[in-house]
Design an enzyme around this catalytic site. Sequence first.
Site, short mmCIF file in Angstrom:
data_model
loop_
_atom_site.label_atom_id
_atom_site.label_comp_id
_atom_site.label_asym_id
_atom_site.label_seq_id
_atom_site.Cartn_x
_atom_site.Cartn_y
_atom_site.Cartn_z
N THR A 40 0.82 -1.22 0.00
CA THR A 40 0.00 0.00 0.00
C THR A 40 0.85 1.26 0.00
O THR A 40 0.48 2.26 -0.61
CB THR A 40 -0.92 0.00 1.24
OG1 THR A 40 -1.81 -1.10 1.11
CG2 THR A 40 -1.73 1.26 1.36
N ASP A 96 1.26 -6.30 -4.71
CA ASP A 96 0.46 -6.46 -3.51
C ASP A 96 1.06 -7.66 -2.78
O ASP A 96 1.38 -8.68 -3.40
CB ASP A 96 -1.00 -6.77 -3.91
CG ASP A 96 -1.94 -6.76 -2.73
OD1 ASP A 96 -2.82 -5.90 -2.70
OD2 ASP A 96 -1.79 -7.63 -1.84
N SER A 97 1.22 -7.56 -1.48
CA SER A 97 1.99 -8.62 -0.80
C SER A 97 1.25 -9.95 -0.76
O SER A 97 1.84 -10.98 -0.41
CB SER A 97 2.41 -8.20 0.60
OG SER A 97 1.34 -8.21 1.49
N THR A 128 1.49 -4.97 3.96
CA THR A 128 1.30 -5.46 5.33
C THR A 128 0.68 -6.86 5.38
O THR A 128 0.88 -7.58 6.36
CB THR A 128 0.40 -4.49 6.13
OG1 THR A 128 -0.86 -4.35 5.45
CG2 THR A 128 1.04 -3.14 6.30
N ASP A 129 -0.06 -7.24 4.33
CA ASP A 129 -0.82 -8.49 4.43
C ASP A 129 0.07 -9.71 4.72
O ASP A 129 -0.30 -10.58 5.50
CB ASP A 129 -1.62 -8.75 3.14
CG ASP A 129 -2.79 -7.78 3.00
OD1 ASP A 129 -3.15 -7.12 3.99
OD2 ASP A 129 -3.35 -7.69 1.89
N LYS A 149 0.01 -9.71 11.74
CA LYS A 149 -0.82 -8.55 11.37
C LYS A 149 -2.12 -8.67 12.16
O LYS A 149 -2.85 -9.66 12.02
CB LYS A 149 -1.09 -8.53 9.87
CG LYS A 149 -1.97 -7.35 9.46
CD LYS A 149 -2.11 -7.20 7.96
CE LYS A 149 -3.07 -6.05 7.65
NZ LYS A 149 -3.20 -5.79 6.21
N TYR A 201 -2.59 -32.78 28.50
CA TYR A 201 -3.97 -33.27 28.35
C TYR A 201 -3.98 -34.58 27.57
O TYR A 201 -3.19 -34.76 26.63
CB TYR A 201 -4.83 -32.26 27.59
CG TYR A 201 -5.07 -30.98 28.35
CD1 TYR A 201 -6.09 -30.90 29.29
CD2 TYR A 201 -4.28 -29.86 28.12
CE1 TYR A 201 -6.31 -29.72 29.99
CE2 TYR A 201 -4.50 -28.68 28.81
CZ TYR A 201 -5.52 -28.62 29.75
OH TYR A 201 -5.74 -27.47 30.44
N1 ASP Z 1 -2.88 -5.45 0.27
C1 ASP Z 1 -1.78 -4.65 0.74
C2 ASP Z 1 -0.52 -5.48 0.67
O1 ASP Z 1 -0.29 -6.27 1.53
C3 ASP Z 1 -2.02 -4.16 2.13
C4 ASP Z 1 -0.95 -3.24 2.68
O2 ASP Z 1 0.11 -3.07 2.14
O3 ASP Z 1 -1.21 -2.66 3.75
O4 ASP Z 1 0.22 -5.35 -0.28
#
Ligand code: ASP
Length: 324
Positions: free
Chosen positions: A12, A51-52, A83-84, A154, A272
């Site tokens: 982004t 885009d990640s 961020t993804d 994230k 357990y």
């Molecule tokens: N969809 C974006 C990515 O991961 C989201 C981001 O960068 O915040 O490339």
Amino acid sequence: MSRVLLLHTGGTLGMKGSPLEPGEFQDRLAEYVPEIEQLADVTTRVIANLDSSDIGPAHWTDLAQAIDEDYESYDGFVVVHGTDTMAYSASALAFALENLGKPVVFTGAQRPLSAVRSDAPRNLTDAVDLATRDIPEVGICFDGLFIRGCRATKTSAQDYRGFDSRECPPLAKLGVDVSIADHVLRRAGEYRCDARFDPEVIYIQVTPGLRPERFEAILQTGVKGVVLSAFGLGTIPSSNGPLGPVVADAVASGIEVLVVTASTGNVDFGLYRNSLPLRDAGAISGGTMHMEASISKLMHALAVYDDRDERRVYLERNVAGERD
Ligand code: ASP
């Protein structure tokens, strides 16, 4: 002045349009955020502009190799990333760059650099600052925190505080001053890079009423490793038939089964009765490792270790601060 290599992969931070898609900002970061030039002599290189959600093991290899090739020429590294999947890539690099002696700082943004009220300028400036400091870890710099990459998740796609590191306090905090925590890793061994990852890994979340035959069907698709996210400290359901024999068959056929918890805590097969089938089947406890780190670590282990015992020792060991 410190020398910093900035590797751009997309996300982004450099996107534009509606819907958002990768833009042309990668070559113009310093134009938008001139402060970074006051902090370091920054060289920018474009590894990808994606885009990640499109970044995967092959890009982790490219990134690790790019750092390795220029390891001696720079004091620190910044990786601009969406961020993804940033936590997966940061984890992967933590395993690929063994005995790291310099900072590798991932950053990105929730709003593009060109948008008003963007968090990009601050995150980028903070990341370049951290890359000049004595913090020899792969981490994520976001919203004034620097957190360990192989502990990061994230946690929000809305808030500027987009990441959290479960069970590991931040490595640094960037307020009026920059404070660096005492638990930053300082490794004695010689730095080396092994950037191999085997993508044949799948993540399976145990859910109430899980049928063993569903699990078995997935195992027959050619996977080499499974991260099994179990309940609590490592329990699995048995109400629809026992899962243990299916896991045992998988392990016997050479598939590595690494068990992590869907919550927090340390996977303990002995506590357990509903964990014992996993232990008896030869599954490996992932300890306190979380999803992103366990997936990249298993991919790395499968690519690097042919010897099964060595691979299992590696998976059970705390390599980069990813588990206790
Ligand atoms: N969809 C974006 C990515 O991961 C989201 C981001 O960068 O915040 O490339």
